[in-house]
Design a protein around this motif. Structure first.
Motif, PDB file in Angstrom:
ATOM      1  N   LEU A 252      72.201 -25.477 -26.534  1.00 44.88           N
ATOM      2  CA  LEU A 252      71.410 -25.119 -27.726  1.00 44.88           C
ATOM      3  C   LEU A 252      71.218 -26.328 -28.636  1.00 44.88           C
ATOM      4  CD1 LEU A 252      70.032 -22.758 -29.315  1.00 44.88           C
ATOM      5  CD2 LEU A 252      72.154 -22.507 -30.568  1.00 44.88           C
ATOM      6  N   CYS A 253      72.308 -27.069 -28.834  1.00 45.03           N
ATOM      7  CA  CYS A 253      72.250 -28.227 -29.730  1.00 45.03           C
ATOM      8  C   CYS A 253      71.231 -29.257 -29.216  1.00 45.03           C
ATOM      9  CB  CYS A 253      73.640 -28.849 -29.850  1.00 45.03           C
ATOM     10  SG  CYS A 253      73.720 -30.156 -31.075  1.00 45.03           S
ATOM     11  N   MET A 254      71.245 -29.547 -27.927  1.00 46.62           N
ATOM     12  CA  MET A 254      70.343 -30.557 -27.367  1.00 46.62           C
ATOM     13  C   MET A 254      68.898 -30.068 -27.391  1.00 46.62           C
ATOM     14  SD  MET A 254      72.289 -33.061 -26.659  1.00 46.62           S
ATOM     15  CE  MET A 254      73.500 -32.680 -27.894  1.00 46.62           C
ATOM     16  N   ASN A 255      68.694 -28.809 -27.040  1.00 45.95           N
ATOM     17  CA  ASN A 255      67.338 -28.253 -27.019  1.00 45.95           C
ATOM     18  C   ASN A 255      66.727 -28.236 -28.427  1.00 45.95           C
ATOM     19  OD1 ASN A 255      65.218 -26.977 -25.419  1.00 45.95           O
ATOM     20  ND2 ASN A 255      65.637 -25.161 -26.623  1.00 45.95           N
ATOM     21  N   VAL A 256      67.542 -27.842 -29.420  1.00 42.28           N
ATOM     22  CA  VAL A 256      67.048 -27.772 -30.796  1.00 42.28           C
ATOM     23  C   VAL A 256      66.816 -29.184 -31.342  1.00 42.28           C
ATOM     24  CG1 VAL A 256      67.570 -26.999 -33.139  1.00 42.28           C
ATOM     25  CG2 VAL A 256      68.120 -25.536 -31.223  1.00 42.28           C
ATOM     26  N   THR A 257      67.735 -30.105 -31.044  1.00 42.11           N
ATOM     27  CA  THR A 257      67.581 -31.484 -31.528  1.00 42.11           C
ATOM     28  C   THR A 257      66.262 -32.073 -31.038  1.00 42.11           C
ATOM     29  OG1 THR A 257      69.963 -31.792 -31.464  1.00 42.11           O
ATOM     30  CG2 THR A 257      68.648 -33.787 -31.564  1.00 42.11           C
ATOM     31  N   ALA A 258      65.966 -31.867 -29.745  1.00 45.22           N
ATOM     32  CA  ALA A 258      64.743 -32.424 -29.170  1.00 45.22           C
ATOM     33  C   ALA A 258      63.493 -31.829 -29.811  1.00 45.22           C
ATOM     34  CB  ALA A 258      64.723 -32.181 -27.663  1.00 45.22           C
ATOM     35  N   LEU A 263      59.008 -31.590 -34.457  1.00 44.18           N
ATOM     36  CA  LEU A 263      58.445 -30.651 -35.450  1.00 44.18           C
ATOM     37  C   LEU A 263      58.459 -31.273 -36.840  1.00 44.18           C
ATOM     38  CD1 LEU A 263      57.352 -27.740 -35.740  1.00 44.18           C
ATOM     39  CD2 LEU A 263      59.669 -26.985 -36.183  1.00 44.18           C
ATOM     40  N   GLU A 264      59.554 -31.949 -37.137  1.00 45.38           N
ATOM     41  CA  GLU A 264      59.733 -32.503 -38.477  1.00 45.38           C
ATOM     42  C   GLU A 264      58.753 -33.642 -38.763  1.00 45.38           C
ATOM     43  OE1 GLU A 264      62.269 -34.153 -41.849  1.00 45.38           O
ATOM     44  OE2 GLU A 264      61.805 -35.238 -40.014  1.00 45.38           O
ATOM     45  N   LYS A 265      58.405 -34.418 -37.723  1.00 45.72           N
ATOM     46  CA  LYS A 265      57.535 -35.583 -37.938  1.00 45.72           C
ATOM     47  C   LYS A 265      56.159 -35.386 -37.317  1.00 45.72           C
ATOM     48  CE  LYS A 265      58.737 -39.486 -39.124  1.00 45.72           C
ATOM     49  NZ  LYS A 265      58.605 -40.218 -40.393  1.00 45.72           N
ATOM     50  N   VAL A 389      70.443 -31.614 -38.427  1.00 43.96           N
ATOM     51  CA  VAL A 389      70.696 -32.929 -39.029  1.00 43.96           C
ATOM     52  C   VAL A 389      70.336 -34.031 -38.026  1.00 43.96           C
ATOM     53  CG1 VAL A 389      72.478 -34.435 -40.015  1.00 43.96           C
ATOM     54  CG2 VAL A 389      72.555 -31.977 -40.442  1.00 43.96           C
ATOM     55  N   LEU A 390      70.772 -33.825 -36.764  1.00 48.59           N
ATOM     56  CA  LEU A 390      70.650 -34.845 -35.726  1.00 48.59           C
ATOM     57  C   LEU A 390      69.190 -35.175 -35.369  1.00 48.59           C
ATOM     58  CD1 LEU A 390      73.037 -36.187 -34.293  1.00 48.59           C
ATOM     59  CD2 LEU A 390      72.698 -34.620 -32.376  1.00 48.59           C
ATOM     60  N   GLY A 391      68.371 -34.152 -35.166  1.00 44.81           N
ATOM     61  CA  GLY A 391      66.981 -34.354 -34.728  1.00 44.81           C
ATOM     62  C   GLY A 391      66.187 -35.223 -35.699  1.00 44.81           C
ATOM     63  N   PRO A 392      66.066 -34.787 -36.968  1.00 47.42           N
ATOM     64  CA  PRO A 392      65.325 -35.597 -37.932  1.00 47.42           C
ATOM     65  C   PRO A 392      65.931 -36.984 -38.131  1.00 47.42           C
ATOM     66  CG  PRO A 392      65.658 -33.383 -38.782  1.00 47.42           C
ATOM     67  CD  PRO A 392      66.473 -33.492 -37.539  1.00 47.42           C
ATOM     68  N   LEU A 393      67.280 -37.059 -38.074  1.00 47.56           N
ATOM     69  CA  LEU A 393      67.964 -38.338 -38.267  1.00 47.56           C
ATOM     70  C   LEU A 393      67.522 -39.339 -37.196  1.00 47.56           C
ATOM     71  CD1 LEU A 393      70.228 -39.069 -40.344  1.00 47.56           C
ATOM     72  CD2 LEU A 393      71.832 -38.896 -38.451  1.00 47.56           C
ATOM     73  N   ILE A 394      67.461 -38.894 -35.951  1.00 50.79           N
ATOM     74  CA  ILE A 394      67.074 -39.787 -34.853  1.00 50.79           C
ATOM     75  C   ILE A 394      65.617 -40.216 -35.013  1.00 50.79           C
ATOM     76  CG2 ILE A 394      66.673 -39.919 -32.343  1.00 50.79           C
ATOM     77  CD1 ILE A 394      69.073 -37.946 -32.048  1.00 50.79           C
ATOM     78  N   ILE A 395      64.730 -39.249 -35.157  1.00 49.79           N
ATOM     79  CA  ILE A 395      63.287 -39.558 -35.228  1.00 49.79           C
ATOM     80  C   ILE A 395      62.982 -40.446 -36.432  1.00 49.79           C
ATOM     81  CG2 ILE A 395      61.030 -38.523 -35.695  1.00 49.79           C
ATOM     82  CD1 ILE A 395      61.518 -37.900 -32.920  1.00 49.79           C
ATOM     83  N   ASN A 396      63.517 -40.076 -37.620  1.00 48.97           N
ATOM     84  CA  ASN A 396      63.240 -40.855 -38.835  1.00 48.97           C
ATOM     85  C   ASN A 396      63.895 -42.227 -38.776  1.00 48.97           C
ATOM     86  OD1 ASN A 396      61.661 -38.957 -40.312  1.00 48.97           O
ATOM     87  ND2 ASN A 396      63.522 -37.779 -40.671  1.00 48.97           N
ATOM     88  N   GLY A 397      65.154 -42.255 -38.331  1.00 57.25           N
ATOM     89  CA  GLY A 397      65.899 -43.511 -38.279  1.00 57.25           C
ATOM     90  C   GLY A 397      65.224 -44.521 -37.355  1.00 57.25           C
ATOM     91  N   VAL A 398      64.835 -44.056 -36.162  1.00 55.50           N
ATOM     92  CA  VAL A 398      64.200 -44.953 -35.195  1.00 55.50           C
ATOM     93  C   VAL A 398      62.827 -45.404 -35.714  1.00 55.50           C
ATOM     94  CG1 VAL A 398      63.211 -45.087 -32.866  1.00 55.50           C
ATOM     95  CG2 VAL A 398      65.453 -44.042 -33.207  1.00 55.50           C
ATOM     96  N   TYR A 413      57.612 -44.439 -32.051  1.00 59.01           N
ATOM     97  CA  TYR A 413      58.309 -43.229 -31.584  1.00 59.01           C
ATOM     98  C   TYR A 413      58.795 -43.312 -30.133  1.00 59.01           C
ATOM     99  CZ  TYR A 413      56.345 -41.393 -35.865  1.00 59.01           C
ATOM    100  OH  TYR A 413      56.029 -41.206 -37.179  1.00 59.01           O
ATOM    101  N   THR A 414      58.389 -44.354 -29.394  1.00 59.20           N
ATOM    102  CA  THR A 414      58.718 -44.396 -27.959  1.00 59.20           C
ATOM    103  C   THR A 414      60.225 -44.339 -27.716  1.00 59.20           C
ATOM    104  OG1 THR A 414      56.767 -45.774 -27.718  1.00 59.20           O
ATOM    105  CG2 THR A 414      58.208 -45.614 -25.812  1.00 59.20           C
ATOM    106  N   LEU A 415      60.979 -45.128 -28.498  1.00 53.05           N
ATOM    107  CA  LEU A 415      62.440 -45.135 -28.309  1.00 53.05           C
ATOM    108  C   LEU A 415      63.021 -43.746 -28.561  1.00 53.05           C
ATOM    109  CD1 LEU A 415      65.078 -46.644 -27.750  1.00 53.05           C
ATOM    110  CD2 LEU A 415      65.140 -47.317 -30.165  1.00 53.05           C
ATOM    111  N   SER A 416      62.511 -43.073 -29.609  1.00 52.47           N
ATOM    112  CA  SER A 416      62.989 -41.706 -29.916  1.00 52.47           C
ATOM    113  C   SER A 416      62.750 -40.778 -28.735  1.00 52.47           C
ATOM    114  CB  SER A 416      62.256 -41.131 -31.123  1.00 52.47           C
ATOM    115  OG  SER A 416      62.512 -41.887 -32.248  1.00 52.47           O
TER     116      SER A 416
END
Lengths: 467, 42
Positions: A252-258, A263-265, A389-398, A413-416
């Protein structure tokens, strides 16, 4: 329930008579989920809050963030109480907290005391979100043992749909009442009252099936023949000691993070992707893209969850995670070559994100039985809190780091995308590791019967109409 | 009252229940479709 005046909330008072139609239960569940789904439309209130109380963007997001934290905590810790007290009690608590949250927030705006808005909507309302989210899950699964994926898919689709209703409705109300403190206070007040009335219908309508009730023509043996589906029961406390629970937590955590990352960006992502092409994406078109993804998120909940009743839970998560990873790879490799391809991939990814949410209660029911599936689901939702927390953090941070490095367009966004592929691969492996639960965790049947037995007020035994 | 009569009594309740949640949902869906069209016209 010891309070005499609230006896109507007792589980024993809502045992359905044999003639009760199970198709009355999804609308009862939806009247709660459509209401609490409002939480995802909080952004409508941010600009008026910021202008009327001179708040920063971070401060105006605080009520929503606290509400989501409280959702996770109350679902995790309140699950067993919800199972014990029954769905009417849980829906009543959810309605009371969610509406009171709005009323407190309204008072906060009238008094220009922002802490009261944060406490009301975030803390009190957030408890309503968590209890409301899990309130109908176990009841729906018991009414639809033949189609648990579809049943929970309907309710959880409602949570997605709640924001679709609240977003234009709240915006129109702010337009009527104004965006000063008084206008926002009146808007909160109307929300509190309307949601109380709307949710009360579900409180009154919900029923639990009699313990020996079965849909017409269906026997537990029908599903027990399928791999991974058990007729045994595991308590919530035992479930968290099994590797299966933690495998599903990772899934669930991985599916939601992806999904949440894209969705956020979504709006800035599609704009950046095609900025250097001959057909750049305008701001209004980007808003349309966000709306399209919301639609896919919602439809994925009912479509894929219902499909899981046919092809099995493990297989559908193979699709969400495996095919989802391939879709991310397609976006990463095709870059800005094709706008339709980008849009179709994003639509499917978001439909899998919604499907992942909606299918998990049925997966839990398959592995742990119906006994305390709502409480187990509540505990699993902590994976959502981390992913949020994790999903937006990765996309925004990268994206920020790539921008600082002077990159533009798809390169932001490619690295994300590759990180998301890795996360989905981890989820895929976790799903592959799911095996039937060891029988040492099973509850003795007599203990389950004893705890589930409620005294109906009417003769409730027998087969239902199954319609 | 027979079981069939009792089941028939639930039909109006079913209609009301599904309209109760269906109408707001339809409103939200309509507003969403309006926004989605901007992707193709915007």
């Amino acid at each position: 329930m010891s309070t005499a005046g609230l006896h109507f909330l007792d589980k024993s008072r809502i045992v359905a008579p044999p003639t009760w139609s199970r198709w009355l239960i999804p609308p009862a569940a939806l009247s709660v989920h459509l209401a609490i789904g409002q939480a995802y439309a909080w952004s409508v209130f941010k600009p008026p809050l910021e202008s009327s109380l001179d708040l920063s963007g971070t401060a105006s997001a605080l009520p929503f963030q606290i509400a989501i934290v409280m959702l996770g905590l109350s679902a995790a810790f309140g699950g067993t109480t919800v199972e014990r007290k029954g769905p009417r009690w849980a829906m009543f608590v959810s309605m009371t907290c969610f509406s009171s949250g709005f009323l407190l927030a309204s008072l906060g705006m009238f008094l220009e005391q922002y802490w009261l808005v944060v406490f009301g909507y975030g803390f009190v309302g957030g408890i309503g979100l968590g209890i409301g989210y899990i309130s109908p899950v176990s009841t729906l699964i018991k009414w639809f043992p033949d189609r648990p994926g579809m049943a929970t898919g309907i309710a959880i689709m409602g949570f997605g749909g709640g924001a679709l209703i609240a977003s234009p409705w709240s915006a129109q109300m702010l337009e009527s009442f104004g965006t000063d403190t008084g206008g926002v206070a009146q808007t909160f007040l109307v929300h509190g009252v309307v949601y109380a009335v709307f949710m009360s219908f579900g409180v009154l309508l919900v029923r639990v099936p009699a313990p020996d009730w079965r849909p017409a023509g269906w026997t537990p043996a029908d599903v027990a023949a399928r791999p991974l589906v058990t007729t045994a029961n595991v308590s919530a406390n035992s479930a968290i000691r099994t590797p299966q629970f933690w495998c599903l937590w990772v899934v669930l955590c991985m599916n939601v993070t992806a999904g949440i990352g894209i969705l956020e960006k979504a709006a800035p992502m599609i704009t950046s992707f095609f900025a250097d092409t001959s057909t750049p994406v305008a701001a209004s078109a980007a808003a349309g893209f966000v709306a399209l993804l919301s639609l896919c998120n919602m439809l994925g909940r009912i479509t894929w969850s219902s499909t899981s009743d046919i092809i099995g839970r493990k297989n559908i998560y193979r699709v969400y995670l495996g095919f989802g990873a391939l879709l991310y790879l397609t976006i990463a490799l095709s870059k800005d070559a094709s706008k339709p391809l980008f849009i179709v991939c994003a639509m499917l990814i978001l439909s899998f994100y919604g499907g992942g949410f909606a299918t998990i209660p049925a997966y839990l029911k398959d592995l742990f039985g119906t006994f305390q599936v709502g409480a187990i689901h509540g505990r699993l939702l902590t994976a959502w809190s981390l992913a949020g927390v994790l999903g937006p953090l990765i996309i925004n941070g990268v994206a920020d780091a790539q921008e600082e490095a002077g990159k533009t367009g798809p390169a932001l966004y490619t690295l994300s995308m590759y990180i998301m592929i890795c996360l989905l691969a981890i989820g895929f492996i976790a799903n592959e590791l799911v095996r039937p639960v060891n029988s040492k965790y099973h509850e003795p049947p007599e203990s389950v019967r004893e705890q589930e037995t409620v005294q109906p007020t009417t003769s409730a035994a027998g087969k239902g109409d199954g319609q | 009252m027979t079981k069939e009569q009792e089941r028939a009594d639930h039909i109006p309740l079913k209609v009301v229940a599904w309209l109760w949640v269906g109408l707001p949902f339809a409103y939200g869906g309509y507003e969403l479709i309006r926004k989605v069209t901007q992707l193709f016209t915007g």
